[in-house]
Design an enzyme around this catalytic site. Structure first.
Site, PDB file in Angstrom:
ATOM      1  CG  HIS A 257      -2.052   0.933   1.132  1.00 31.66           C
ATOM      2  ND1 HIS A 257      -1.894   2.289   1.256  1.00 31.66           N
ATOM      3  CD2 HIS A 257      -3.366   0.728   0.875  1.00 31.66           C
ATOM      4  CE1 HIS A 257      -3.071   2.872   1.089  1.00 31.66           C
ATOM      5  NE2 HIS A 257      -3.985   1.949   0.855  1.00 31.66           N
ATOM      6  NE  ARG A 273      -2.247   7.960  -2.605  1.00 34.30           N
ATOM      7  CZ  ARG A 273      -2.580   6.838  -3.228  1.00 34.30           C
ATOM      8  NH1 ARG A 273      -2.494   6.754  -4.527  1.00 34.30           N
ATOM      9  NH2 ARG A 273      -3.005   5.790  -2.554  1.00 34.30           N
TER      10      ARG A 273
END
Lengths: 604, 247
Positions: A257, A273
């Site tokens: 991740h 994000r």
């Protein structure tokens, strides 16, 4: 030796283990779960986002059904999964979600009318239908065609685990907590239970069972940097591998991740994000757009992780007492947005970093996240190699994830596989009697007692168990991580073999009496090294890129040679695992093709 | 300026006949963003391999790492050293049985609690997997979730005056659990049935109203409100029982 008999012994009391146990207990079988922590502290609780099931109740999930979920799952796996299993999974997920609702999950529900949502930093509007009011709703997750992820706020894993344990208490499942299985008892054909060590008193105990289930979760803790709980050290995979018969499926299939916070590697969500957060380097400059001009920070999990690692290797990381990292910047999203849409991120930063993300940068780097790998089972959850041994959940390679798991499919697997394997296990128990081979039990106990005596008495040396574990973790993190290549992988295999020899000389620096965390680690350190060698060797031999397995020297997915699953076993006395292969799937419903994201180079 | 932190840590191994309860001191250089999870792990791996404590998720989700930090129960994983003085005293939680050093047996306590309050949805309905789920108002689902957020860490029990004096007291955690099921329409238990579980001195009427439970709850659960509401409900049920009108 204290000996306990039961019909079903589940090693692990997280969601998958308890779901299987509930099925057996409700059917009238005596059921015991062993757990190294109280059951409600299992790592299942950490899955915050949600679980996928194609209910199609919410506006953005309209038209969803198990077919679409099946296709997303197969594509996500980069065609590495067993399609029969993926099909069963997608068909059963809606039932499993409703069953959990019946047992008490406060799922978030459809609220009719207009509402807004964010994607790529932009705001959009949706309208929920009046006739769907009060049905289970869903949110958006990566890699899915529809909004399919059912949730309870930011604590889905937590509510699932608490409700499941409630059900287990009601059904009469007995959980023996702080009890760690350290070996399986078998005679080469049949599994008869396990030897376990009490983590309160240090005493050994024998559990004899008609059926034994491994549901111990993933093995992220063999990596230095991982989002996993400290208990996810692969003890279930280790005792399976130690039989010399039961294989680990696709040991090299490990997911990373991009945004674990430094130093603890607690996950901050991709939503940062998604909503417009950026990644910065040591000069506080963006860099993702240079590598991925179109998608930049919004490229897929594996792609972003790879470029972050690459950029740190280019000397652009931020030095810290915990090693180099990068920055995640969400300051420009503003206090309003962060306090409402990214509340959980704000809390994590404040509580675990002492960083205020509204005014400060968040230190992040990629971390190990999930093991698609695990104890290889057939579609009923029965392990290869030993009668009476089963596995479910992240511990198993069932195998619906192939080389990449989709967000929201891990929680879903626990209760779906738990349900399916539970039903099959009950069928098995109904028509099955086992003969307990007292010689095999006696021999196994003797081996385990001697192992412990040698460690406590420093009979083989005084190697520091923590130093050995750290050396192993460094090799995996640095050379069997996000980017892989033949040279580094071979070097990792060579070095891990040296560290494996060191692990045989481990001796305790404390007296080993009672709970003894040092002894607990020392007992499994050799097994951890064998597991690490399965991961490194499996990755080294697989000369293609598929899902999370990204080879710099073999960037194409090679369906001609590698549309197959690795099966790693460890023969006693060997210094490397034996690797065998099998076709990924007997049934092909969706022929291999382009995923539509990530690398598109395919050799057919 | 890097601080040198001194940790005074309670030590005792009840399984070792030679062990006596005492305090050990460890010195550690503080690093930025250091939590007690980072600090204790470092001490164990670099200074004393026998140091016993519990961490699991190390992210404030699982409740494993509750201990008494400079006199106050809290989760060690979400305690930053920068928020503490140079000298840090760590003790195991009271009330629970000691496993060793900072580790206590919360598992036995909580599993007994869950059995006692019958912490599950009681219903005579049968699950039908072929039909649509029963509807629920989203606001109600969120209200239930608010109480469901408890992580059974044991801080509220350790900080409770009654629980420290009498072993049979259920504690705020159990009372909150019952409040959660009373709120849930899927649970068909009657007023009387709830009263039997918590309408006693072991239950809501044992609470002295000191409310340290709410002060120390790492999940900031609204325990004060829930205890108040439950006391009123159970009081009414007691009155109704006098007149034989309780359901």
């Amino acid at each position: 030796m204290e000996t306990i008999y039961t019909d079903l012994l589940s090693i692990g009391a997280g969601l998958a283990g308890e779901r299987v146990a509930v099925e057996a207990a409700v059917a009238g079988f005596d059921t015991i779960c062993l757990s190294i922590v109280p059951p409600r502290r299992s790592h299942s609780s950490a899955a915050q986002g949600g679980m996928q099931a194609s209910l199609g109740n919410c506006a953005m999930g309209q038209g969803d059904n198990p077919d679409v979920h099946f296709q997303d799952t197969v594509k996500g796996s980069d065609w590495g999964c067993d399609q029969e299993v993926a099909r069963m999974f997608a068909e059963t997920a809606p039932i499993a979600v409703r069953e959990m609702a019946f047992w008490g999950i406060p799922w978030n529900r459809v609220v009719p009318g207009k509402s807004t949502y964010y994607k790529g930093g932009k705001q959009f509007e949706k309208v929920e239908a009046k006739e769907k009011e009060g049905l289970i709703t869903a949110r958006d997750f990566g890699g899915t065609a529809k909004w399919r992820t059912c949730y309870t706020s930011d604590g889905t894993g937590h509510t699932l685990l608490y409700t499941m344990d409630n059900k287990a208490v009601e059904a009469g499942v007995r959980v023996h907590d702080r009890m760690e299985a350290i070996s399986l008892i078998h005679d080469g054909e049949t599994c008869m239970g396990a030897v376990a060590r009490c983590m309160k008193t240090g005493k050994l105990r024998v559990y004899l069972a008609k059926a034994t289930l491994i549901a111990t979760g993933g093995y992220g803790r063999i990596y230095r940097e991982t989002t996993n709980a400290v208990i996810n050290d692969g003890s279930g995979a280790i005792i399976a591998l130690d039989t010399g018969i039961v294989p680990i499926g696709n040991p090299e299939a490990i997911q990373f991740h991009p945004t674990g916070i430094v130093p603890t590697h607690i996950l901050v969500t991709e939503g940062c994000r998604g909503d417009g957060g950026t990644l910065l380097d040591v000069d506080e400059k963006r860099f993702m757009h240079e590598y991925e001009p179109t998608k930049a920070e919004l490229a897929s999990r594996d792609v972003v992780s790879r470029w972050m690692t690459h950029h740190i290797r280019q000397g652009k990381g931020v030095p810290s007492p915990y090693g180099n990292h990068l920055w995640l910047d969400i300051r420009h999203l503003g206090a309003d947005h962060i306090k409402t849409k990214l509340r959980e991120v704000e809390e994590i930063c404040n509580n675990f970093l002492g960083v205020d993300p509204i005014t400060q940068l968040i230190p992040v780097r990629p971390a190990q996240h999930y093991t698609m790998a695990g104890v290889r089972t057939n579609k009923d959850g029965a392990a290869y190699g030993l009668k009476g041994l089963f596995s479910a959940g992240e511990a198993a390679c069932w195998d619906m994830h192939g080389f990449n798991r989709l967000g929201g499919n891990s929680l879903a697997e626990t209760i779906v596989a738990g349900r399916i394997v539970g039903i099959k296990l009950v069928e098995f128990l109904k028509g099955y009697e086992v003969k307990f081979n007292t010689q095999a039990i006696k021999d196994r106990v003797a081996i385990d007692k001697e192992r412990i005596e040698r460690l406590v008495g420093c009979k083989d040396g005084r190697e520091n168990v923590y130093a050995v574990r750290n050396a192993m973790q460094d090799q995996l993190m640095d050379k069997v991580g996000i980017f892989r290549n033949g040279k580094d992988l071979q070097s990792a295999v060579d070095n891990l073999q040296v560290i494996y020899e060191r692990s045989k000389k481990v001796g305790l620096h404390s007296n080993g009496i009672g709970a003894s965390p040092e002894l607990s680690l020392a007992i499994k350190i050799q097994g951890m090294l064998r597991l690490a060698l399965c991961v490194a060797h499996g990755a080294c031999v697989r000369t293609e890129s598929r899902g999370c397995h990204a080879r710099e020297d073999f960037p194409e997915r090679n369906d001609g040679d590698w549309l197959k699953r690795t099966l790693a076993t460890w023969k006693e006395g060997d210094v490397l695992p034996t690797l065998n292969y099998e076709p990924v799937t007997k049934v092909i419903e969706l022929p291999p093709g382009d995923r539509g994201y990530g690398s598109t180079k395919i050799i057919s | 300026m890097t601080r040198r932190l001194t940790f005074n840590i309670f030590r005792y191994n009840p399984q070792d006949p030679e062990s006596v309860p005492h305090t050990d001191n460890f010195v550690l250089e503080e690093a930025e963003r250091m939590t007690l999870y980072i600090a204790l792990t470092k001490i164990r791996e670099e200074q004393d391999h026998s140091l016993t404590f519990d961490f699991c998720c190390r992210a404030g989700i699982c409740g494993a790492c509750a201990m008494v930090i400079n006199g106050r129960p809290g989760l060690a994983c979400k305690t930053l050293t920068k928020d503490l003085p140079d000298e840090i005293t760590l003790m195991p939680l009271p009330v629970f049985k000691l496993v060793g050093d900072l580790s206590v047996d919360t598992g036995t306590w909580f599993s007994a609690m869950n059995e006692k309050v019958e912490s599950w949805v009681h219903t005579n309905k049968k699950m039908d997997p072929t039909v649509q789920e029963e509807r629920m108002n989203n606001a109600l689902a969120e209200e239930i979730y608010e109480l469901e957020r408890c992580v059974e860490c044991g801080c509220c029990v350790a900080a409770c005056g009654t629980a420290n004096m009498r072993q049979d007291f259920l504690g705020a955690v159990a009372l909150n659990r019952i409040a959660r099921f009373i709120m849930d329409p899927r649970d068909e238990r009657t007023e009387k049935e709830y009263f039997e579980v918590v309408g006693t001195d072991e239950g809501i009427f044992g609470c002295m109203g000191l409310l340290a439970c709410e002060d120390v709850c790492p999940k900031q659960l609204p325990l004060q409100d829930q205890l108040g509401i439950l006391r009123r409900q159970m009081g009414w049920t007691a009155v109704k029982q006098l007149f034989h009108i309780a359901k």
